[in-house]
Scaffold this active site. Structure first.
Site, short mmCIF file in Angstrom:
data_model
loop_
_atom_site.label_atom_id
_atom_site.label_comp_id
_atom_site.label_asym_id
_atom_site.label_seq_id
_atom_site.Cartn_x
_atom_site.Cartn_y
_atom_site.Cartn_z
N ASP A 1 -5.68 -9.46 -10.19
CA ASP A 1 -4.36 -9.33 -10.81
C ASP A 1 -4.26 -7.94 -11.42
OD1 ASP A 1 -2.10 -9.38 -12.37
OD2 ASP A 1 -2.56 -11.26 -13.39
N LYS B 1 11.15 -1.75 -14.90
CA LYS B 1 12.33 -2.42 -14.35
C LYS B 1 13.28 -2.73 -15.50
CE LYS B 1 9.71 -2.61 -10.65
NZ LYS B 1 9.89 -1.73 -9.49
N GLY C 1 0.77 -1.24 0.00
CA GLY C 1 0.00 0.00 0.00
C GLY C 1 0.80 1.28 0.00
N GLY C 2 2.10 1.22 -0.32
CA GLY C 2 2.93 2.43 -0.29
C GLY C 2 2.45 3.51 -1.23
#
Length: 355
Positions: A263, A308, A226-227
């Protein structure tokens, strides 16, 4: 007198240690695209790249700091002083600045690298000594003035420094190009700092005020724990948090969050949202394609997402992913990307019509 290289030799850009080849490749590509000849001078793990260019002052405004991906800071080099006398570093700097205009501020810095970090004490002490000398010479205002160029002295070792200038409107507003953000105790994870930094770095203050308004609706894909959701709630947005994993209870207790166990890579909203954010561990090309689908289908107006990067050919992969995203988004968008201080082997991307 310490030897001095020719003035106006190029651009000095700071970066994350280890990403010098990516920054060098980006500067070479962007300069060539803008019609400027030059070449990069760097070594891996230096934490900076010197882009040699005879027309550096003309090139600088063509390579906007906010549009450079791997540069934390962008400076025009006035002089390189590679053999400073530790007994008197000030005199040669005053000499190379003899014909320079007055500056609105002075920052004395060093690369954020293994070799550069031990220079922080020297930078602080030297700044305290150089400021009064510059003011006595009429080269520095008594108080900071952002309407004037900012003088930077960047030490790369104790006897080697670059004397540089920055446009306050086209450079990072933080020393070393690193915003000083504090991780609050209630933050669910350190990743919260990424989104905080992204909002600070990728948007101007005026854009933040216009685009991150209370009451807006957002989705956080791959939200657990939850950041990023927590950062959005601090902007008073209503958030759909998409993840099969759990969120921290205090994030749910804000009353602004609906947790949907799904998802995040395949879920999409029934109604268009203002914002979508995504920090999922997935192949960057797959993420770029999925983010493009969100815009093509009209599921969001603005997005911030992470890509990424692989271990090799990271600049090539960055270009490929951003080109792929823009080609498939199906509409004109402003796309900005940065390797943030709180990023690691990744970049953070903003996509928005900015209107």
């Amino acid at each position: 007198m310490a030897p001095v290289t020719e003035t106006g030799i190029g651009l000095l850009c700071l970066c994350r240690q280890g990403f010098e080849p990516e920054l060098a490749g980006e500067l070479q590509f962007r300069a060539s695209e803008a019609g400027f000849a030059g070449y990069a001078r760097t070594q891996r793990n230096d934490g900076y790249v010197l882009f040699m260019c005879d027309e550096a002052a003309a090139l600088a405004p063509r390579l906007r700091w906010r549009e450079l991906i791997f540069a934390r800071q962008k400076l025009v080099v006035l002089a390189e002083l590679p053999q400073l006398d530790p007994a008197d570093r000030i005199t040669p700097m005053l000499e190379v600045l003899a014909d320079a205009p007055r500056f609105g501020d002075l920052w004395v810095e060093h690369p954020d690298s293994d070799a550069g970090k031990p220079l922080s004490g020297l930078a602080r002490a030297f700044g305290n000594a150089l400021r009064p000398a510059l003011r006595k010479a009429g080269k520095l205002t008594d108080k900071p003035n952002n309407r004037l160029p900012r003088l930077h002295v960047v030490f790369v070792d104790g006897t080697h420094a670059f004397v540089c200038v920055a446009d306050p409107a086209d450079s990072a507003p933080w020393a070393l190009g690193i915003p000083r953000l504090k991780l609050l105790p209630e933050a669910p994870s350190r990743s919260a700092l990424k989104l905080d930094e992204a909002l600070l770095t990728l948007l101007t203050p005026e854009e933040r005020e216009a685009l991150a308004k209370p009451g807006m609706r957002a989705a956080d894909l791959g939200a657990a724990p939850g950041g990023w959701t927590w950062v959005l709630t601090r902007q008073h947005m209503h958030v759909l948090s998409i993840d099969n994993g759990p969120l921290r209870q205090h994030v749910l207790d804000t009353g602004l969050v609906e947790h949907l166990r799904a998802d995040g890579f395949h879920w999409h909203p029934e109604q268009p949202l203002d914002w979508m954010v995504c920090d999922m561990v997935e192949q960057p090309r797959r993420v770029a394609e999925r983010m493009a689908t969100w815009f093509r289908e009209g599921w969001c107006r603005h997005a911030i997402f992470n890509l990424k990067l692989p271990m090799k050919k990271r600049w090539d992969e960055t270009r490929l992913c951003l080109d792929l995203f823009q080609e498939q988004a199906g509409k004109p968008l402003v796309v900005r990307a940065k390797q943030l201080y709180h990023d690691r082997e990744e970049i953070t991307v903003l996509a928005s019509p900015l209107r």
